[in-house]
Design an enzyme around this catalytic site. Structure first.
Site, PDB file in Angstrom:
ATOM      1  N   TYR A  93     -13.348  -2.519  12.129  1.00 46.33           N
ATOM      2  CA  TYR A  93     -12.000  -2.074  11.762  1.00 46.33           C
ATOM      3  C   TYR A  93     -11.048  -2.201  12.951  1.00 46.33           C
ATOM      4  O   TYR A  93      -9.952  -2.770  12.842  1.00 46.33           O
ATOM      5  CB  TYR A  93     -12.058  -0.629  11.267  1.00 46.33           C
ATOM      6  CG  TYR A  93     -10.714  -0.005  10.989  1.00 46.33           C
ATOM      7  CD1 TYR A  93     -10.085  -0.202   9.774  1.00 46.33           C
ATOM      8  CD2 TYR A  93     -10.081   0.791  11.943  1.00 46.33           C
ATOM      9  CE1 TYR A  93      -8.848   0.373   9.514  1.00 46.33           C
ATOM     10  CE2 TYR A  93      -8.858   1.369  11.694  1.00 46.33           C
ATOM     11  CZ  TYR A  93      -8.236   1.153  10.473  1.00 46.33           C
ATOM     12  OH  TYR A  93      -7.003   1.723  10.223  1.00 46.33           O
TER      13      TYR A  93
ATOM     14  N   ILE B 169      -4.943  10.720  11.185  1.00 45.31           N
ATOM     15  CA  ILE B 169      -3.956  11.274  10.268  1.00 45.31           C
ATOM     16  C   ILE B 169      -4.664  11.869   9.056  1.00 45.31           C
ATOM     17  O   ILE B 169      -5.616  11.280   8.526  1.00 45.31           O
ATOM     18  CB  ILE B 169      -2.959  10.186   9.796  1.00 45.31           C
ATOM     19  CG1 ILE B 169      -2.379   9.424  10.996  1.00 45.31           C
ATOM     20  CG2 ILE B 169      -1.855  10.819   8.959  1.00 45.31           C
ATOM     21  CD1 ILE B 169      -1.506  10.249  11.909  1.00 45.31           C
TER      22      ILE B 169
ATOM     23  N   ASN C 153       1.411  -2.332   5.417  1.00 49.51           N
ATOM     24  CA  ASN C 153       0.721  -1.055   5.571  1.00 49.51           C
ATOM     25  C   ASN C 153      -0.633  -0.995   4.858  1.00 49.51           C
ATOM     26  O   ASN C 153      -1.518  -0.245   5.285  1.00 49.51           O
ATOM     27  CB  ASN C 153       1.615   0.069   5.028  1.00 49.51           C
ATOM     28  CG  ASN C 153       0.863   1.379   4.875  1.00 49.51           C
ATOM     29  OD1 ASN C 153       0.506   2.028   5.853  1.00 49.51           O
ATOM     30  ND2 ASN C 153       0.603   1.769   3.631  1.00 49.51           N
TER      31      ASN C 153
ATOM     32  N   LYS D 160      -7.496  -4.594  13.854  1.00 50.36           N
ATOM     33  CA  LYS D 160      -6.215  -4.033  14.287  1.00 50.36           C
ATOM     34  C   LYS D 160      -5.794  -4.611  15.641  1.00 50.36           C
ATOM     35  O   LYS D 160      -4.607  -4.806  15.907  1.00 50.36           O
ATOM     36  CB  LYS D 160      -6.313  -2.506  14.354  1.00 50.36           C
ATOM     37  CG  LYS D 160      -6.476  -1.845  12.996  1.00 50.36           C
ATOM     38  CD  LYS D 160      -5.352  -2.208  12.045  1.00 50.36           C
ATOM     39  CE  LYS D 160      -5.369  -1.363  10.779  1.00 50.36           C
ATOM     40  NZ  LYS D 160      -4.272  -1.738   9.853  1.00 50.36           N
TER      41      LYS D 160
ATOM     42  N   ASP E 126      -3.837  -7.047  -4.588  1.00 48.00           N
ATOM     43  CA  ASP E 126      -5.067  -6.938  -3.804  1.00 48.00           C
ATOM     44  C   ASP E 126      -4.872  -7.775  -2.551  1.00 48.00           C
ATOM     45  O   ASP E 126      -4.900  -8.997  -2.602  1.00 48.00           O
ATOM     46  CB  ASP E 126      -6.252  -7.439  -4.619  1.00 48.00           C
ATOM     47  CG  ASP E 126      -7.567  -7.405  -3.843  1.00 48.00           C
ATOM     48  OD1 ASP E 126      -7.560  -6.985  -2.660  1.00 48.00           O
ATOM     49  OD2 ASP E 126      -8.596  -7.805  -4.406  1.00 48.00           O
TER      50      ASP E 126
ATOM     51  N   SER F  74       1.312   3.674  -2.621  1.00 46.34           N
ATOM     52  CA  SER F  74       1.165   4.690  -3.664  1.00 46.34           C
ATOM     53  C   SER F  74       0.759   6.063  -3.139  1.00 46.34           C
ATOM     54  O   SER F  74       0.867   7.058  -3.851  1.00 46.34           O
ATOM     55  CB  SER F  74       0.146   4.229  -4.716  1.00 46.34           C
ATOM     56  OG  SER F  74      -1.140   4.089  -4.132  1.00 46.34           O
ATOM     57  N   ARG F  75       0.310   6.139  -1.894  1.00 42.66           N
ATOM     58  CA  ARG F  75      -0.116   7.437  -1.354  1.00 42.66           C
ATOM     59  C   ARG F  75      -0.142   7.370   0.169  1.00 42.66           C
ATOM     60  O   ARG F  75       0.125   6.342   0.786  1.00 42.66           O
ATOM     61  CB  ARG F  75      -1.496   7.827  -1.889  1.00 42.66           C
ATOM     62  CG  ARG F  75      -2.576   6.808  -1.596  1.00 42.66           C
ATOM     63  CD  ARG F  75      -3.874   7.105  -2.323  1.00 42.66           C
ATOM     64  NE  ARG F  75      -4.893   6.108  -1.993  1.00 42.66           N
ATOM     65  CZ  ARG F  75      -6.174   6.369  -1.827  1.00 42.66           C
ATOM     66  NH1 ARG F  75      -6.614   7.613  -1.936  1.00 42.66           N
ATOM     67  NH2 ARG F  75      -7.034   5.416  -1.550  1.00 42.66           N
TER      68      ARG F  75
ATOM     69  N   GLY G 193       0.815  -1.215   0.000  1.00 46.85           N
ATOM     70  CA  GLY G 193       0.000   0.000   0.000  1.00 46.85           C
ATOM     71  C   GLY G 193       0.841   1.253   0.000  1.00 46.85           C
ATOM     72  O   GLY G 193       0.701   2.100   0.878  1.00 46.85           O
TER      73      GLY G 193
ATOM     74  N   SER H 294      -3.605   0.705  14.883  1.00 44.95           N
ATOM     75  CA  SER H 294      -4.369   1.948  14.957  1.00 44.95           C
ATOM     76  C   SER H 294      -4.496   2.393  16.405  1.00 44.95           C
ATOM     77  O   SER H 294      -4.540   1.556  17.317  1.00 44.95           O
ATOM     78  CB  SER H 294      -5.770   1.727  14.373  1.00 44.95           C
ATOM     79  OG  SER H 294      -6.603   2.845  14.630  1.00 44.95           O
TER      80      SER H 294
END
Length: 254
Positions: A159, A192, A96, A163, A63, A14-15, A12, A146
């Site tokens: 979620y 964030i 990540n 974590k 994926d 790319s950003r 993960g 998290s």
């Protein structure tokens, strides 16, 4: 790839947080392999940024929720490293990649639950398992947790539960991989300002103000608050940090 440089694999990348982790790892002299879900143009920008820092980089689509694709991905990585680094092995694994899906306890659907589980827990578990033979002894594994495993808000139960599982898994990794001198730690970012989960922490002024009001340092976190810590954990100075949860929240809800 230069044999003098260590090699980090980041999922993960790319950003957002992943991109900042990659940039900081590259600034520390590491070569980079990273994955992206679908945005090749953004991934290409990150590759260019790493190259501009004098390090090597390559990006592969992955994926994390589709475990059936992991074998071919691991083969790609192994073949690339064998050709460009003279060995199929790498040093640092940073798990990540993630997706922000939220809903109340009463409204969360099984499909949403399964998506979160497959990407945030099952995917991390089995990708790590398949990559372990390629990680050099003395390497590092960093899993992204998290702040929501310590404090909570409405609509984050599924979620946050994934974590929580990641933190338990990370301690088990540290125990089992100690004989190989591989450390395993989790970092737990607070709120964030990224595009993650719809990007409200970045764009919603009211939410930003609310977060700032419950944070000791009085502001929302930025990606730049996270990446340097990940890069530090991949240095010789951090070699005695093991089986730890390191919260990076600026002091949220203390």
């Amino acid at each position: 790839m230069s044999t003098k440089s260590k090699i980090a694999l980041v999922t993960g990348g790319s950003r957002g947080l992943g991109r900042d982790m990659i940039v900081n790892l590259a600034k520390n002299g590491n070569n980079i392999i990273f994955t992206y879900h679908s945005n090749k143009s953004e991934a290409d920008k990150v590759v260019s940024e790493v190259l501009s820092l004098g390090q090597k980089a390559v990006a592969y689509p992955l994926d994390l929720g589709n475990i059936k694709t992991f074998d071919s991905f691991v083969q790609q990585v192994s073949e690339y490293l064998s050709e460009h680094a003279g060995s199929p092995n790498f040093d640092y694994l940073i798990n990540n990649a993630g997706v922000g899906l939220y809903g109340s306890v009463t409204d969360t659907t099984e499909d949403v639950f399964d998506t979160l589980m497959n990407i945030h827990f099952k995917g991390v578990y089995f990708l790590t398992q398949k990559l372990l033979p390629l990680i050099n002894d003395g390497g590092r594994i960093i899993n992204i947790s998290s702040g929501l495993t310590r404090f909570t808000f409405p609509n984050v139960s599924a979620y946050a539960s994934m974590k929580g599982a990641i933190e338990t898994y990370t301690r088990s990794l540290a125990k089992e991989l100690g004989s190989r001198q591989i450390t395993a730690n989790s970092i737990a970012p607070g709120a964030i300002a990224t595009d993650f989960g719809g990007g409200s922490t970045k764009s919603d002024k009211n939410k930003r103000n609310a977060v700032a009001s419950i944070t000791a340092l009085g502001r929302v976190g930025e990606p730049e608050d996270i990446g340097g810590v990940v890069a530090f954990l991949c240095t010789s100075e951090a070699g005695w940090v093991n089986a730890q949860r390191i919260e990076l929240s600026g002091g949220m809800m203390v």
